[in-house]
Write a protein that holds these residues in place. Structure first.
Motif, PDB file in Angstrom:
ATOM      1  N   ALA A 179      12.215  58.378   5.337  1.00 27.10           N
ATOM      2  CA  ALA A 179      13.165  59.373   5.858  1.00 27.10           C
ATOM      3  C   ALA A 179      14.479  59.265   5.097  1.00 27.10           C
ATOM      4  CB  ALA A 179      13.394  59.164   7.352  1.00 27.10           C
ATOM      5  N   GLU A 180      14.802  58.052   4.682  1.00 26.49           N
ATOM      6  CA  GLU A 180      16.038  57.805   3.950  1.00 26.49           C
ATOM      7  C   GLU A 180      15.894  58.336   2.520  1.00 26.49           C
ATOM      8  OE1 GLU A 180      14.427  55.721   5.961  1.00 26.49           O
ATOM      9  OE2 GLU A 180      15.924  55.951   7.529  1.00 26.49           O
ATOM     10  N   LYS A 181      14.698  58.138   1.947  1.00 30.42           N
ATOM     11  CA  LYS A 181      14.430  58.625   0.599  1.00 30.42           C
ATOM     12  C   LYS A 181      14.603  60.140   0.552  1.00 30.42           C
ATOM     13  CE  LYS A 181      10.785  58.683  -2.891  1.00 30.42           C
ATOM     14  NZ  LYS A 181       9.434  58.242  -3.251  1.00 30.42           N
ATOM     15  N   LYS A 182      14.077  60.785   1.584  1.00 28.56           N
ATOM     16  CA  LYS A 182      14.055  62.242   1.595  1.00 28.56           C
ATOM     17  C   LYS A 182      15.398  62.845   2.004  1.00 28.56           C
ATOM     18  CE  LYS A 182      11.205  65.787   3.658  1.00 28.56           C
ATOM     19  NZ  LYS A 182      10.458  65.991   4.884  1.00 28.56           N
ATOM     20  N   ASN A 183      16.068  62.214   2.956  1.00 34.62           N
ATOM     21  CA  ASN A 183      17.209  62.890   3.581  1.00 34.62           C
ATOM     22  C   ASN A 183      18.579  62.298   3.304  1.00 34.62           C
ATOM     23  OD1 ASN A 183      15.605  64.811   5.321  1.00 34.62           O
ATOM     24  ND2 ASN A 183      14.756  62.866   5.968  1.00 34.62           N
ATOM     25  N   SER A 184      18.638  61.081   2.787  1.00 36.45           N
ATOM     26  CA  SER A 184      19.952  60.477   2.654  1.00 36.45           C
ATOM     27  C   SER A 184      20.593  60.806   1.312  1.00 36.45           C
ATOM     28  CB  SER A 184      19.853  58.959   2.798  1.00 36.45           C
ATOM     29  OG  SER A 184      21.133  58.395   2.632  1.00 36.45           O
ATOM     30  N   PRO A 185      21.853  61.265   1.343  1.00 37.92           N
ATOM     31  CA  PRO A 185      22.554  61.513   0.074  1.00 37.92           C
ATOM     32  C   PRO A 185      22.783  60.221  -0.718  1.00 37.92           C
ATOM     33  CG  PRO A 185      24.032  61.811   1.949  1.00 37.92           C
ATOM     34  CD  PRO A 185      22.662  61.614   2.506  1.00 37.92           C
ATOM     35  N   PHE A 186      22.587  59.074  -0.069  1.00 38.62           N
ATOM     36  CA  PHE A 186      22.791  57.800  -0.759  1.00 38.62           C
ATOM     37  C   PHE A 186      21.504  57.289  -1.427  1.00 38.62           C
ATOM     38  CE2 PHE A 186      25.700  57.703   2.977  1.00 38.62           C
ATOM     39  CZ  PHE A 186      26.885  57.829   2.276  1.00 38.62           C
ATOM     40  N   SER A 187      20.395  58.002  -1.231  1.00 38.86           N
ATOM     41  CA  SER A 187      19.097  57.441  -1.636  1.00 38.86           C
ATOM     42  C   SER A 187      19.039  57.104  -3.124  1.00 38.86           C
ATOM     43  CB  SER A 187      17.962  58.377  -1.243  1.00 38.86           C
ATOM     44  OG  SER A 187      18.055  59.560  -1.988  1.00 38.86           O
ATOM     45  N   SER A 188      19.745  57.878  -3.964  1.00 34.29           N
ATOM     46  CA  SER A 188      19.691  57.588  -5.406  1.00 34.29           C
ATOM     47  C   SER A 188      20.341  56.244  -5.725  1.00 34.29           C
ATOM     48  CB  SER A 188      20.381  58.707  -6.187  1.00 34.29           C
ATOM     49  OG  SER A 188      21.733  58.773  -5.798  1.00 34.29           O
ATOM     50  N   GLN A 189      21.161  55.765  -4.797  1.00 37.53           N
ATOM     51  CA  GLN A 189      21.820  54.485  -5.037  1.00 37.53           C
ATOM     52  C   GLN A 189      21.064  53.308  -4.428  1.00 37.53           C
ATOM     53  OE1 GLN A 189      26.234  54.541  -4.818  1.00 37.53           O
ATOM     54  NE2 GLN A 189      25.955  56.471  -3.775  1.00 37.53           N
ATOM     55  N   ALA A 214      29.668  55.425   7.965  1.00 39.83           N
ATOM     56  CA  ALA A 214      28.359  55.326   7.317  1.00 39.83           C
ATOM     57  C   ALA A 214      27.298  56.101   8.098  1.00 39.83           C
ATOM     58  CB  ALA A 214      27.955  53.861   7.175  1.00 39.83           C
ATOM     59  N   GLY A 215      27.335  55.984   9.422  1.00 42.31           N
ATOM     60  CA  GLY A 215      26.328  56.651  10.243  1.00 42.31           C
ATOM     61  C   GLY A 215      26.422  58.160  10.176  1.00 42.31           C
ATOM     62  N   LYS A 216      27.642  58.658  10.190  1.00 40.63           N
ATOM     63  CA  LYS A 216      27.848  60.108  10.164  1.00 40.63           C
ATOM     64  C   LYS A 216      27.378  60.703   8.837  1.00 40.63           C
ATOM     65  CE  LYS A 216      31.576  63.455  10.612  1.00 40.63           C
ATOM     66  NZ  LYS A 216      33.029  63.603  10.480  1.00 40.63           N
ATOM     67  N   GLU A 217      27.588  59.951   7.762  1.00 40.05           N
ATOM     68  CA  GLU A 217      27.254  60.473   6.430  1.00 40.05           C
ATOM     69  C   GLU A 217      25.823  60.180   6.010  1.00 40.05           C
ATOM     70  OE1 GLU A 217      30.007  59.047   3.478  1.00 40.05           O
ATOM     71  OE2 GLU A 217      31.716  59.345   4.790  1.00 40.05           O
ATOM     72  N   PHE A 218      25.170  59.272   6.719  1.00 42.13           N
ATOM     73  CA  PHE A 218      23.918  58.709   6.216  1.00 42.13           C
ATOM     74  C   PHE A 218      22.850  59.754   5.908  1.00 42.13           C
ATOM     75  CE2 PHE A 218      20.171  56.166   5.818  1.00 42.13           C
ATOM     76  CZ  PHE A 218      20.633  54.965   5.317  1.00 42.13           C
ATOM     77  N   TYR A 219      22.698  60.722   6.792  1.00 38.14           N
ATOM     78  CA  TYR A 219      21.694  61.757   6.556  1.00 38.14           C
ATOM     79  C   TYR A 219      22.351  63.090   6.176  1.00 38.14           C
ATOM     80  CZ  TYR A 219      18.381  58.466   8.586  1.00 38.14           C
ATOM     81  OH  TYR A 219      17.604  57.357   8.829  1.00 38.14           O
TER      82      TYR A 219
END
Lengths: 340, 151
Positions: A25-35, A262-267
Protein backbone atom coordinates in the motif's frame (compact mmCIF):
# COMPACT_ATOMS: atom_id res chain seq x y z
CA UNK A 1 20.76 18.86 33.24
CA UNK A 2 19.10 21.38 30.93
CA UNK A 3 15.56 20.97 32.14
CA UNK A 4 13.51 18.08 33.43
CA UNK A 5 13.36 15.39 30.78
CA UNK A 6 15.57 17.28 28.34
CA UNK A 7 18.92 15.85 27.27
CA UNK A 8 21.54 17.89 25.45
CA UNK A 9 24.08 15.79 23.60
CA UNK A 10 27.47 17.48 23.86
CA UNK A 11 29.15 14.83 21.71
CA UNK A 12 26.58 15.20 18.92
CA UNK A 13 26.00 11.56 17.98
CA UNK A 14 25.44 11.16 14.26
CA UNK A 15 22.89 9.33 12.16
CA UNK A 16 25.38 7.75 9.79
CA UNK A 17 22.71 6.14 7.62
CA UNK A 18 19.02 5.32 7.68
CA UNK A 19 16.87 2.86 5.78
CA UNK A 20 13.22 2.00 5.29
CA UNK A 21 11.44 -1.17 4.16
CA UNK A 22 7.73 -0.91 3.35
CA UNK A 23 4.71 -2.81 2.06
CA UNK A 24 2.47 -2.72 -1.03
CA UNK A 25 0.00 0.00 0.00
CA UNK A 26 2.96 2.25 0.72
CA UNK A 27 4.61 1.36 -2.59
CA UNK A 28 1.46 2.27 -4.46
CA UNK A 29 0.17 5.24 -2.52
CA UNK A 30 2.93 6.97 -0.62
CA UNK A 31 4.65 9.99 -2.17
CA UNK A 32 7.71 8.91 -0.18
CA UNK A 33 7.90 5.44 -1.75
CA UNK A 34 10.70 6.38 -4.17
CA UNK A 35 12.84 7.17 -1.15
CA UNK A 36 12.17 3.85 0.57
CA UNK A 37 14.94 1.30 0.23
CA UNK A 38 12.91 -1.86 -0.13
CA UNK A 39 9.29 -2.25 -1.18
CA UNK A 40 7.26 -5.42 -1.04
CA UNK A 41 4.42 -6.33 -3.39
CA UNK A 42 2.65 -8.37 -0.76
CA UNK A 43 1.59 -7.49 2.75
CA UNK A 44 3.10 -10.80 3.84
CA UNK A 45 6.58 -9.89 2.51
CA UNK A 46 7.13 -13.48 1.41
CA UNK A 47 6.35 -14.87 4.86
CA UNK A 48 3.54 -17.08 6.15
CA UNK A 49 2.02 -14.78 8.76
CA UNK A 50 1.61 -11.06 9.25
CA UNK A 51 3.74 -11.21 12.37
CA UNK A 52 6.58 -12.85 10.44
CA UNK A 53 6.24 -10.19 7.75
CA UNK A 54 6.49 -7.57 10.47
CA UNK A 55 9.73 -9.09 11.70
CA UNK A 56 11.03 -9.38 8.14
CA UNK A 57 10.58 -5.64 7.63
CA UNK A 58 12.65 -4.89 10.76
CA UNK A 59 15.40 -7.28 9.69
CA UNK A 60 15.43 -5.74 6.20
CA UNK A 61 15.66 -2.20 7.53
CA UNK A 62 18.57 -3.22 9.79
CA UNK A 63 20.45 -4.83 6.89
CA UNK A 64 19.78 -1.91 4.57
CA UNK A 65 20.85 0.67 7.15
CA UNK A 66 24.08 -1.24 7.79
CA UNK A 67 24.76 -1.52 4.05
CA UNK A 68 24.21 2.20 3.55
CA UNK A 69 26.55 2.93 6.46
CA UNK A 70 29.06 0.53 4.87
CA UNK A 71 29.11 -1.55 8.02
CA UNK A 72 28.29 -5.13 8.84
CA UNK A 73 26.29 -6.60 11.68
CA UNK A 74 29.51 -7.33 13.58
CA UNK A 75 30.22 -3.58 13.73
CA UNK A 76 26.95 -2.89 15.52
CA UNK A 77 26.79 -2.84 19.31
CA UNK A 78 23.08 -2.54 20.06
CA UNK A 79 19.67 -2.85 18.53
CA UNK A 80 17.12 -0.48 20.06
CA UNK A 81 13.67 -0.77 18.54
CA UNK A 82 10.03 -1.47 19.14
CA UNK A 83 6.64 -2.10 17.58
CA UNK A 84 2.98 -2.32 18.58
CA UNK A 85 2.35 -6.06 18.66
CA UNK A 86 1.77 -7.59 22.10
CA UNK A 87 5.09 -8.14 23.89
CA UNK A 88 6.78 -6.64 20.80
CA UNK A 89 7.42 -10.09 19.36
CA UNK A 90 8.39 -8.88 15.84
CA UNK A 91 11.21 -6.77 17.34
CA UNK A 92 12.20 -9.60 19.67
CA UNK A 93 12.41 -12.14 16.83
CA UNK A 94 14.30 -9.69 14.62
CA UNK A 95 16.71 -9.08 17.50
CA UNK A 96 17.19 -12.83 17.83
CA UNK A 97 18.14 -13.16 14.19
CA UNK A 98 20.58 -10.22 14.31
CA UNK A 99 22.18 -11.59 17.48
CA UNK A 100 22.76 -8.04 18.74
CA UNK A 101 22.43 -6.89 22.36
CA UNK A 102 18.87 -5.60 22.28
CA UNK A 103 16.68 -3.19 24.15
CA UNK A 104 12.99 -3.33 23.23
CA UNK A 105 11.36 0.06 23.57
CA UNK A 106 7.65 0.66 23.71
CA UNK A 107 6.49 4.22 23.17
CA UNK A 108 3.69 3.20 20.77
CA UNK A 109 4.00 5.27 17.59
CA UNK A 110 6.57 7.55 19.26
CA UNK A 111 9.15 4.76 19.31
CA UNK A 112 11.14 6.14 16.36
CA UNK A 113 12.29 9.15 18.38
CA UNK A 114 12.55 7.43 21.76
CA UNK A 115 14.83 4.85 20.10
CA UNK A 116 16.92 7.64 18.57
CA UNK A 117 17.26 9.35 21.96
CA UNK A 118 18.20 6.06 23.62
CA UNK A 119 20.76 5.30 20.90
CA UNK A 120 22.23 8.80 21.28
CA UNK A 121 22.56 8.25 25.04
CA UNK A 122 24.40 4.95 24.53
CA UNK A 123 26.71 6.64 22.05
CA UNK A 124 27.25 9.70 24.21
CA UNK A 125 28.09 7.48 27.18
CA UNK A 126 30.80 5.86 25.10
CA UNK A 127 29.03 2.54 25.32
CA UNK A 128 28.56 2.09 21.60
CA UNK A 129 30.22 2.82 18.30
CA UNK A 130 27.15 1.86 16.29
CA UNK A 131 23.55 1.50 17.43
CA UNK A 132 20.68 0.43 15.21
CA UNK A 133 17.60 2.33 16.32
CA UNK A 134 14.12 2.47 14.93
CA UNK A 135 10.53 1.34 14.90
CA UNK A 136 8.13 -0.64 12.73
CA UNK A 137 4.51 -1.55 12.14
CA UNK A 138 2.66 -3.92 9.82
CA UNK A 139 -0.91 -2.98 8.94
CA UNK A 140 -2.62 -6.36 9.30
CA UNK A 141 -0.74 -7.45 12.44
CA UNK A 142 -1.57 -4.18 14.23
CA UNK A 143 -5.16 -3.75 13.05
CA UNK A 144 -6.14 -7.25 14.14
CA UNK A 145 -4.78 -6.56 17.59
CA UNK A 146 -6.21 -3.11 18.18
CA UNK A 147 -9.39 -3.18 16.11
CA UNK A 148 -11.32 -5.73 14.07
CA UNK A 149 -10.32 -8.53 11.70
CA UNK A 150 -9.00 -7.08 8.43
CA UNK A 151 -11.91 -8.31 6.32
CA UNK A 152 -14.61 -7.29 8.80
CA UNK A 153 -16.87 -4.68 7.23
CA UNK A 154 -17.59 -1.55 9.22
CA UNK A 155 -17.76 2.09 8.31
CA UNK A 156 -14.61 3.92 9.31
CA UNK A 157 -15.12 7.61 10.02
CA UNK A 158 -13.15 10.39 8.31
CA UNK A 159 -11.02 10.87 11.41
CA UNK A 160 -9.75 7.26 11.39
CA UNK A 161 -6.13 6.59 10.47
CA UNK A 162 -4.42 3.83 8.51
CA UNK A 163 -1.65 1.80 10.14
CA UNK A 164 1.33 1.73 7.80
CA UNK A 165 3.37 -1.32 6.84
CA UNK A 166 6.92 -0.05 7.20
CA UNK A 167 10.06 -0.29 9.26
CA UNK A 168 12.62 2.47 9.62
CA UNK A 169 16.05 1.96 11.16
CA UNK A 170 18.81 4.51 11.72
CA UNK A 171 22.48 3.70 12.28
CA UNK A 172 23.65 5.98 15.11
CA UNK A 173 27.39 6.48 15.58
CA UNK A 174 29.65 8.87 17.52
CA UNK A 175 29.98 12.25 15.83
CA UNK A 176 31.07 12.31 12.21
CA UNK A 177 31.22 15.33 9.95
CA UNK A 178 28.78 15.53 7.08
CA UNK A 179 25.86 13.66 8.60
CA UNK A 180 22.86 14.81 10.60
CA UNK A 181 23.66 14.78 14.28
CA UNK A 182 21.48 14.62 17.37
CA UNK A 183 21.79 17.76 19.49
CA UNK A 184 18.93 17.51 21.95
CA UNK A 185 16.13 15.20 22.95
CA UNK A 186 13.07 15.77 25.07
CA UNK A 187 11.51 12.78 26.74
CA UNK A 188 7.75 13.12 26.59
CA UNK A 189 5.42 13.19 29.55
CA UNK A 190 2.26 11.16 29.37
CA UNK A 191 -0.57 13.56 28.70
CA UNK A 192 -4.20 12.53 29.00
CA UNK A 193 -6.89 14.98 27.99
CA UNK A 194 -9.61 12.42 28.54
CA UNK A 195 -10.32 11.54 24.91
CA UNK A 196 -11.71 8.04 24.45
CA UNK A 197 -12.27 7.47 20.71
CA UNK A 198 -9.67 4.98 19.40
CA UNK A 199 -10.67 5.95 15.86
CA UNK A 200 -9.65 9.55 16.52
CA UNK A 201 -6.14 9.14 17.88
CA UNK A 202 -4.75 12.27 16.27
CA UNK A 203 -7.01 14.35 18.48
CA UNK A 204 -5.95 12.37 21.55
CA UNK A 205 -2.25 12.84 20.77
CA UNK A 206 -2.19 16.53 19.85
CA UNK A 207 -1.99 17.79 23.48
CA UNK A 208 0.97 15.47 24.14
CA UNK A 209 2.68 16.80 21.01
CA UNK A 210 2.14 20.36 22.16
CA UNK A 211 3.41 19.64 25.66
CA UNK A 212 6.69 18.21 24.36
CA UNK A 213 6.97 20.94 21.73
CA UNK A 214 6.75 23.69 24.34
CA UNK A 215 9.13 21.95 26.75
CA UNK A 216 11.68 21.33 24.02
CA UNK A 217 11.65 24.90 22.75
CA UNK A 218 11.81 26.39 26.24
CA UNK A 219 14.78 24.20 27.14
CA UNK A 220 16.58 24.92 23.89
CA UNK A 221 15.78 28.63 24.06
CA UNK A 222 14.52 28.51 20.50
CA UNK A 223 11.54 29.74 18.51
CA UNK A 224 9.73 27.71 15.84
CA UNK A 225 11.37 29.94 13.19
CA UNK A 226 14.78 28.55 14.17
CA UNK A 227 13.85 25.19 12.67
CA UNK A 228 13.75 24.38 8.98
CA UNK A 229 11.18 21.74 9.74
CA UNK A 230 9.08 20.73 12.71
CA UNK A 231 7.62 17.36 11.88
CA UNK A 232 5.18 15.51 14.12
CA UNK A 233 4.70 11.75 13.87
CA UNK A 234 1.19 10.63 13.11
CA UNK A 235 -1.28 13.27 14.20
CA UNK A 236 -3.07 12.98 10.85
CA UNK A 237 -5.26 15.72 9.41
CA UNK A 238 -7.39 16.24 12.52
CA UNK A 239 -4.59 16.02 15.07
CA UNK A 240 -2.37 18.35 13.06
CA UNK A 241 -5.06 20.99 12.96
CA UNK A 242 -5.60 20.68 16.71
CA UNK A 243 -1.87 20.83 17.40
CA UNK A 244 -1.54 23.99 15.32
CA UNK A 245 -4.54 25.56 17.06
CA UNK A 246 -2.96 24.87 20.45
CA UNK A 247 0.35 26.34 19.31
CA UNK A 248 -1.33 29.41 17.84
CA UNK A 249 -3.26 29.97 21.03
CA UNK A 250 -0.04 29.80 23.02
CA UNK A 251 1.45 32.51 20.83
CA UNK A 252 3.60 30.51 18.43
CA UNK A 253 3.39 31.42 14.77
CA UNK A 254 2.57 28.42 12.63
CA UNK A 255 4.21 28.16 9.23
CA UNK A 256 2.30 25.90 6.89
CA UNK A 257 5.35 24.64 4.94
CA UNK A 258 7.68 24.07 7.83
CA UNK A 259 5.21 22.42 10.18
CA UNK A 260 4.77 18.99 8.74
CA UNK A 261 3.15 15.79 9.92
CA UNK A 262 4.40 12.42 8.71
CA UNK A 263 0.99 10.77 9.11
CA UNK A 264 -0.90 13.46 7.26
CA UNK A 265 1.51 13.38 4.32
CA UNK A 266 2.19 9.66 4.25
CA UNK A 267 -0.46 8.71 1.71
CA UNK A 268 -0.53 12.07 -0.03
CA UNK A 269 -3.85 13.09 1.52
CA UNK A 270 -5.75 10.29 -0.27
CA UNK A 271 -9.24 10.10 1.35
CA UNK A 272 -9.13 6.29 1.03
CA UNK A 273 -6.75 6.46 3.99
CA UNK A 274 -9.04 8.80 5.94
CA UNK A 275 -7.15 11.30 8.14
CA UNK A 276 -3.77 9.82 7.17
CA UNK A 277 -1.30 7.26 8.39
CA UNK A 278 -0.42 6.03 11.86
CA UNK A 279 1.65 3.27 13.39
CA UNK A 280 5.14 3.07 14.79
CA UNK A 281 6.53 2.66 11.26
CA UNK A 282 4.88 5.86 10.03
CA UNK A 283 7.16 8.44 11.64
CA UNK A 284 10.18 6.13 11.33
CA UNK A 285 9.63 5.72 7.59
CA UNK A 286 9.33 9.45 6.90
CA UNK A 287 12.07 10.60 9.28
CA UNK A 288 14.51 8.00 7.98
CA UNK A 289 13.82 8.68 4.32
CA UNK A 290 12.48 12.10 3.38
CA UNK A 291 13.71 14.11 6.38
CA UNK A 292 17.09 12.37 6.49
CA UNK A 293 17.64 12.82 2.76
CA UNK A 294 16.70 16.50 2.88
CA UNK A 295 19.20 16.99 5.69
CA UNK A 296 21.91 15.21 3.70
CA UNK A 297 21.15 17.44 0.72
CA UNK A 298 21.41 20.50 2.91
CA UNK A 299 17.79 21.60 2.52
CA UNK A 300 17.17 21.14 6.23
CA UNK A 301 19.87 22.30 8.60
CA UNK A 302 17.91 22.02 11.76
CA UNK A 303 14.98 19.66 12.21
CA UNK A 304 12.71 18.89 15.12
CA UNK A 305 11.29 15.37 15.01
CA UNK A 306 8.33 14.87 17.30
CA UNK A 307 6.89 11.37 17.07
CA UNK A 308 3.58 10.97 18.88
CA UNK A 309 2.18 7.84 20.46
CA UNK A 310 -1.20 6.79 21.83
CA UNK A 311 -0.59 4.48 24.77
CA UNK A 312 -3.82 2.54 24.73
CA UNK A 313 -4.69 -1.12 24.51
CA UNK A 314 -7.94 -2.76 23.37
CA UNK A 315 -8.44 -3.79 27.00
CA UNK A 316 -8.19 -0.29 28.50
CA UNK A 317 -10.46 1.05 25.76
CA UNK A 318 -13.14 -1.56 26.43
CA UNK A 319 -12.90 -0.85 30.14
CA UNK A 320 -13.80 2.73 29.37
CA UNK A 321 -10.41 4.27 30.10
CA UNK A 322 -9.25 7.34 28.23
CA UNK A 323 -6.25 7.35 25.88
CA UNK A 324 -2.99 8.49 27.49
CA UNK A 325 -0.55 9.84 24.91
CA UNK A 326 3.06 10.83 24.66
CA UNK A 327 5.48 12.55 22.30
CA UNK A 328 9.25 12.28 22.26
CA UNK A 329 11.26 14.96 20.49
CA UNK A 330 14.69 14.69 18.89
CA UNK A 331 16.46 17.66 17.38
CA UNK A 332 18.77 17.04 14.43
CA UNK A 333 21.34 19.50 13.15
CA UNK A 334 23.44 19.48 10.03
CA UNK A 335 26.49 21.51 8.99
CA UNK A 336 26.07 25.15 9.97
CA UNK A 337 23.09 24.25 12.09
CA UNK A 338 25.52 22.59 14.48
CA UNK A 339 26.85 25.92 15.64
CA UNK A 340 23.55 27.68 16.02
CA UNK B 1 -5.36 25.15 26.82
CA UNK B 2 -7.24 23.27 29.52
CA UNK B 3 -9.06 20.00 29.01
CA UNK B 4 -12.49 21.54 28.69
CA UNK B 5 -11.48 24.12 26.10
CA UNK B 6 -9.62 21.42 24.22
CA UNK B 7 -12.59 19.10 24.26
CA UNK B 8 -14.76 21.84 22.74
CA UNK B 9 -12.16 22.57 20.09
CA UNK B 10 -11.81 18.88 19.33
CA UNK B 11 -15.54 18.53 18.79
CA UNK B 12 -15.50 21.53 16.47
CA UNK B 13 -12.66 20.18 14.33
CA UNK B 14 -13.46 16.47 14.21
CA UNK B 15 -15.75 16.05 11.19
CA UNK B 16 -19.30 15.07 12.02
CA UNK B 17 -20.48 11.94 10.22
CA UNK B 18 -22.87 13.02 7.44
CA UNK B 19 -25.93 11.46 9.04
CA UNK B 20 -28.47 12.02 6.24
CA UNK B 21 -26.14 10.75 3.51
CA UNK B 22 -25.15 7.75 5.62
CA UNK B 23 -28.79 6.90 6.28
CA UNK B 24 -29.61 6.99 2.58
CA UNK B 25 -26.56 4.89 1.73
CA UNK B 26 -27.45 2.37 4.46
CA UNK B 27 -31.07 2.23 3.24
CA UNK B 28 -30.03 1.63 -0.38
CA UNK B 29 -27.35 -0.93 0.49
CA UNK B 30 -29.56 -2.81 2.94
CA UNK B 31 -32.44 -2.61 0.47
CA UNK B 32 -30.39 -4.08 -2.36
CA UNK B 33 -29.12 -6.92 -0.17
CA UNK B 34 -32.66 -7.74 0.96
CA UNK B 35 -34.01 -7.51 -2.59
CA UNK B 36 -31.37 -10.03 -3.71
CA UNK B 37 -32.41 -12.22 -0.78
CA UNK B 38 -36.04 -11.97 -1.86
CA UNK B 39 -35.05 -12.94 -5.41
CA UNK B 40 -33.21 -16.00 -4.13
CA UNK B 41 -36.21 -16.93 -2.02
CA UNK B 42 -38.51 -16.81 -5.07
CA UNK B 43 -35.94 -18.86 -6.93
CA UNK B 44 -36.17 -21.61 -4.32
CA UNK B 45 -39.95 -21.43 -4.30
CA UNK B 46 -40.27 -21.44 -8.10
CA UNK B 47 -37.67 -24.04 -9.07
CA UNK B 48 -37.73 -26.24 -5.96
CA UNK B 49 -40.35 -27.59 -3.62
CA UNK B 50 -40.13 -24.83 -1.03
CA UNK B 51 -43.02 -22.86 0.39
CA UNK B 52 -42.85 -19.28 1.61
CA UNK B 53 -42.39 -20.68 5.11
CA UNK B 54 -39.63 -23.16 4.31
CA UNK B 55 -37.69 -21.16 1.68
CA UNK B 56 -36.17 -18.99 4.44
CA UNK B 57 -33.50 -21.49 5.49
CA UNK B 58 -31.86 -22.14 2.09
CA UNK B 59 -32.13 -18.40 1.32
CA UNK B 60 -30.24 -17.43 4.47
CA UNK B 61 -27.63 -20.11 3.77
CA UNK B 62 -27.15 -18.82 0.22
CA UNK B 63 -26.87 -15.19 1.35
CA UNK B 64 -24.27 -16.11 3.96
CA UNK B 65 -22.38 -18.12 1.36
CA UNK B 66 -22.29 -15.10 -0.97
CA UNK B 67 -21.16 -12.88 1.93
CA UNK B 68 -18.39 -15.33 2.70
CA UNK B 69 -17.14 -15.27 -0.89
CA UNK B 70 -17.22 -11.46 -0.96
CA UNK B 71 -15.38 -11.34 2.39
CA UNK B 72 -12.73 -13.79 1.17
CA UNK B 73 -12.13 -11.72 -1.95
CA UNK B 74 -11.85 -8.55 0.11
CA UNK B 75 -14.99 -6.93 -1.31
CA UNK B 76 -17.33 -6.96 1.67
CA UNK B 77 -15.36 -4.37 3.64
CA UNK B 78 -15.67 -2.03 0.66
CA UNK B 79 -19.44 -2.52 0.57
CA UNK B 80 -19.51 -1.87 4.34
CA UNK B 81 -17.44 1.31 4.04
CA UNK B 82 -20.11 2.59 1.67
CA UNK B 83 -23.24 1.10 3.21
CA UNK B 84 -22.49 1.10 6.95
CA UNK B 85 -25.34 -0.47 8.88
CA UNK B 86 -27.01 -1.36 5.58
CA UNK B 87 -24.47 -4.12 5.11
CA UNK B 88 -24.05 -4.96 8.82
CA UNK B 89 -27.68 -5.57 9.82
CA UNK B 90 -28.78 -8.15 7.18
CA UNK B 91 -27.67 -11.75 7.68
CA UNK B 92 -24.76 -11.12 5.27
CA UNK B 93 -23.22 -8.89 7.95
CA UNK B 94 -23.36 -11.80 10.36
CA UNK B 95 -21.63 -14.00 7.79
CA UNK B 96 -18.96 -11.37 7.26
CA UNK B 97 -18.28 -11.07 11.00
CA UNK B 98 -17.81 -14.83 11.22
CA UNK B 99 -15.70 -15.46 8.15
CA UNK B 100 -13.48 -12.40 8.67
CA UNK B 101 -12.57 -13.65 12.15
CA UNK B 102 -12.01 -17.16 10.78
CA UNK B 103 -9.66 -15.89 8.04
CA UNK B 104 -7.85 -13.69 10.52
CA UNK B 105 -7.07 -16.48 12.94
CA UNK B 106 -6.21 -19.17 10.38
CA UNK B 107 -2.51 -18.71 11.23
CA UNK B 108 -3.13 -19.93 14.79
CA UNK B 109 -4.44 -23.30 13.58
CA UNK B 110 -7.91 -24.78 13.03
CA UNK B 111 -8.87 -25.57 16.61
CA UNK B 112 -7.54 -22.70 18.71
CA UNK B 113 -7.39 -20.27 15.81
CA UNK B 114 -10.36 -20.65 13.48
CA UNK B 115 -12.62 -22.59 15.87
CA UNK B 116 -11.81 -20.54 18.93
CA UNK B 117 -12.16 -17.15 17.28
CA UNK B 118 -14.80 -17.59 14.60
CA UNK B 119 -17.54 -16.24 16.86
CA UNK B 120 -15.39 -13.53 18.40
CA UNK B 121 -17.57 -10.83 16.84
CA UNK B 122 -20.63 -12.87 15.87
CA UNK B 123 -20.85 -14.50 19.31
CA UNK B 124 -22.52 -11.53 20.93
CA UNK B 125 -25.11 -11.47 18.11
CA UNK B 126 -26.01 -15.05 18.99
CA UNK B 127 -26.02 -14.46 22.76
CA UNK B 128 -28.25 -11.41 22.61
CA UNK B 129 -30.33 -12.81 19.73
CA UNK B 130 -31.17 -15.98 21.62
CA UNK B 131 -31.72 -14.11 24.87
CA UNK B 132 -34.07 -11.53 23.36
CA UNK B 133 -35.97 -14.29 21.48
CA UNK B 134 -36.43 -16.06 24.82
CA UNK B 135 -37.77 -12.91 26.50
CA UNK B 136 -40.16 -12.15 23.63
CA UNK B 137 -41.41 -15.76 23.61
CA UNK B 138 -41.92 -15.60 27.37
CA UNK B 139 -43.98 -12.41 27.12
CA UNK B 140 -46.09 -13.84 24.32
CA UNK B 141 -46.65 -17.11 26.22
CA UNK B 142 -47.93 -15.14 29.24
CA UNK B 143 -50.18 -12.96 27.06
CA UNK B 144 -51.63 -16.01 25.33
CA UNK B 145 -52.18 -17.72 28.68
CA UNK B 146 -54.24 -14.81 29.91
CA UNK B 147 -56.14 -14.65 26.66
CA UNK B 148 -54.87 -11.19 25.64
CA UNK B 149 -53.65 -12.43 22.26
CA UNK B 150 -53.84 -15.70 20.37
CA UNK B 151 -50.98 -17.73 18.78
Amino acid sequence: MVARGVIRFGSRPTIRAAAVAAGPAEKKNSPFSSQFDRLYDSELCGQKTNEQAHRQLIEDACDLALNKAEKTISDADYLVCGDLVNEMTPSNFAAASTGLPYVGLFSACATSTSALAYAALLTEAGAASLVLAGAASQHSAIERQFRYPIEYGFKKPENAQWTVTAAGIAAVTPHEQGYPSISQATVGRVVDYGLTDPLNMGAAMAPAAFDTFRRHLEAAGTEPEDYDVIITGDLGAIGTELFRKMATEAGYSVEEDRWRDAGKEFYGGDPAFFAGASGAGCSAAVYFSDVYNRMMEGEYRRALLMATGALLSPLTFQQGESIPCTCHAVELVMGEGENR
Amino acid sequence: MDRQAYSQLEQQITPKPPLAVNLVKAFVTGGIICAIGQGIMYFYMYFFDFTERTAGNPTVATMIFIAMLLTGFGKYKRIAQFGGAGSAVPVTGFGNAMISAAIEHRTEGYVLGVGGNMFKLAGSVIVFGVFSAFIVALIKTILVKFGVVGW
